[in-house]
Design an enzyme around this catalytic site. Sequence first.
Site, PDB file in Angstrom:
ATOM      1  N   LEU A  74       0.844  -1.200   0.000  1.00 12.53           N
ATOM      2  CA  LEU A  74       0.000   0.000   0.000  1.00 12.53           C
ATOM      3  C   LEU A  74       0.876   1.246   0.000  1.00 12.53           C
ATOM      4  CD1 LEU A  74      -2.435  -1.463   2.612  1.00 12.53           C
ATOM      5  CD2 LEU A  74      -3.053  -0.824   0.263  1.00 12.53           C
ATOM      6  N   CYS A  78       4.091   6.814  -4.607  1.00 11.42           N
ATOM      7  CA  CYS A  78       4.861   7.765  -3.801  1.00 11.42           C
ATOM      8  C   CYS A  78       6.083   7.120  -3.134  1.00 11.42           C
ATOM      9  CB  CYS A  78       3.940   8.438  -2.794  1.00 11.42           C
ATOM     10  SG  CYS A  78       4.803   9.338  -1.528  1.00 11.42           S
ATOM     11  N   CYS A  83       7.634  10.299  -4.960  1.00 12.30           N
ATOM     12  CA  CYS A  83       8.018  11.341  -3.992  1.00 12.30           C
ATOM     13  C   CYS A  83       9.160  10.920  -3.078  1.00 12.30           C
ATOM     14  CB  CYS A  83       6.852  11.757  -3.096  1.00 12.30           C
ATOM     15  SG  CYS A  83       5.238  11.448  -3.727  1.00 12.30           S
ATOM     16  N   HIS A 133       7.111   0.187   2.605  1.00 13.97           N
ATOM     17  CA  HIS A 133       5.961  -0.607   2.150  1.00 13.97           C
ATOM     18  C   HIS A 133       5.501  -1.556   3.260  1.00 13.97           C
ATOM     19  CE1 HIS A 133       7.057   1.038  -1.579  1.00 13.97           C
ATOM     20  NE2 HIS A 133       7.689   0.037  -2.126  1.00 13.97           N
ATOM     21  N   PHE A 501      14.345  31.600  17.776  1.00 17.32           N
ATOM     22  CA  PHE A 501      15.633  32.090  17.295  1.00 17.32           C
ATOM     23  C   PHE A 501      15.543  32.491  15.826  1.00 17.32           C
ATOM     24  CE2 PHE A 501      20.303  31.459  16.331  1.00 17.32           C
ATOM     25  CZ  PHE A 501      20.670  32.639  16.909  1.00 17.32           C
TER      26      PHE A 501
END
Length: 523
Positions: A74, A78, A83, A133, A501
């Site tokens: 699933l 990507c 990605c 995965h 900062f």
Amino acid sequence: MDIKDQHLNLAQWYDVIETALQDTDAEPILNLRDDGAGVYDAIFLGGGAGGRFGAAYLRAMGGRPLIVDAWPFLGGTCPHQACVPHHLFSDVAAELDLWRWFSGQLFFPDWDPGRASILEIIRLFLRGRSSAHAFMNWQTKEQLDVEYVLNARARLVDAATVEVAGRRFEARNLVLGMGARSRHPDIPGMELRGVFDFATLVEELDYEPSRCVVIGGGKTSLEYGSFFQATGCQTVIVSRSPLMRTPSLHHVDEDLRRYVVDGMRKRGVEILEGAEPVAILGSGKVERVVVRLAGGETAEIETDFVFIGTGETPNSAMARDVLGVRVGPQGEVLVDKTMRTNVPNVFAIGDLIGAPMEMFKARRCGVTAAKNIMGEAAEFDFSEYPDFLHTTYEVTWVGLSEQEARERFADVIIIQMPPYVEDLDTEHLPLPCADRTMLYAFAKPELSGFQKLVIDGESRRVVGAHHVGYGAKDAFQYLDYLIHRPEGLTIDELGNMNELFLNPEHFIQLSRLRAGRSELVNL
Ligand code: COM
């Protein structure tokens, strides 16, 4: 392989997935309650980011989803080809950028192009990708309680029936999330060895390229081209449009664009805008790319590696032919803001519905479809999404560009670093400087980044933010939410936030310097 009653750990999942990826005859992976009997609330066709998140949400709302996917895992493209490897490449590009600029200085060794191997990074990715995965399969089963059939190609029978792994499953709704594939230019030579897109690059590259021609001028081209160049592989980008002016990118501010493109040129990328590839030549393997240049003349570029970044085409043919869903000019399935197609009880999500082909959009599309299926009215308008890309920098933007704001508002205020003040010698100003740009700021100030905040002076609201450097992407997710609320976000509210900062990329300090004035002026 029925794993419903097995509770595989992550190492076992890794092995199951790797075996299935290597063996085309591996059996389907079944995680089904009651052996898949009964009627599901929704079948998610495609278990990428949209399908996985949609199914999980629907389950969390008390529904019964089923995910089916041809891959044995699933998460979709990507983490497998898109990605995640791209993020790895971009991280590597940022590291290499420092090494190249600081070669032989401070603690940096002399630049050694032999150590910066595209092939080695791809192999590193390939060794690790099934860990992600494995986790997604494990999480979706054990923690999210979602049923699935993986490693099996599905066939749509009708708007309530899907056939997969030799059986039929019934559902009250279908959610189509079959993704997209690379679109290739129609030129001779595309079949030669040495021509890659983002998917075949990780699957098939088996040599170390020495020169590269990237075709396209959008995100993928800039990102991969910057990585190739950073490794020392001399890269030429061939693009019809000016870089970052392709239709898939919106709200790109011209000053940001110029900083990005100049930065790529400073790093040695050759950029041919207004140019078109005519043919790829070679005997068996790529040797040259023939290009028609902006002035009409033809040039030949020698190369052993061509990367195609000319966009993607949605995988909509089966849904169009079997279900009659309406598609647009690029093959994208047409949906409304609830993710409904023209066919009752059929939804579509993610890359299948067209640009932006981004994971964040896919996930929210999936959740939007799930909510509507479960009776909660929900809409998702992604036309005003914040966006980013990587070169050797992280480049992030949200809201309107300066030019767009000027078309909409009479009094536009700009807060920018380096500031734009005519004749001021900002070229060597080491600002902005922040996390991960401190070395540049002190040694190569012109490389330390760029930022711009766009404000409607009348309402004092922030209407756009643009950043080149590092660290803004996280902040801009919240900024996107804040500026798009009906009440918006004023410079006064922004200046009143607490900064940690040096965080110029959050624009808090700079806004505070101007927020005291009743009449805002540029900074
Ligand atoms: C992300 C994949 S890599 S998913 O969105 O978590 O399914």
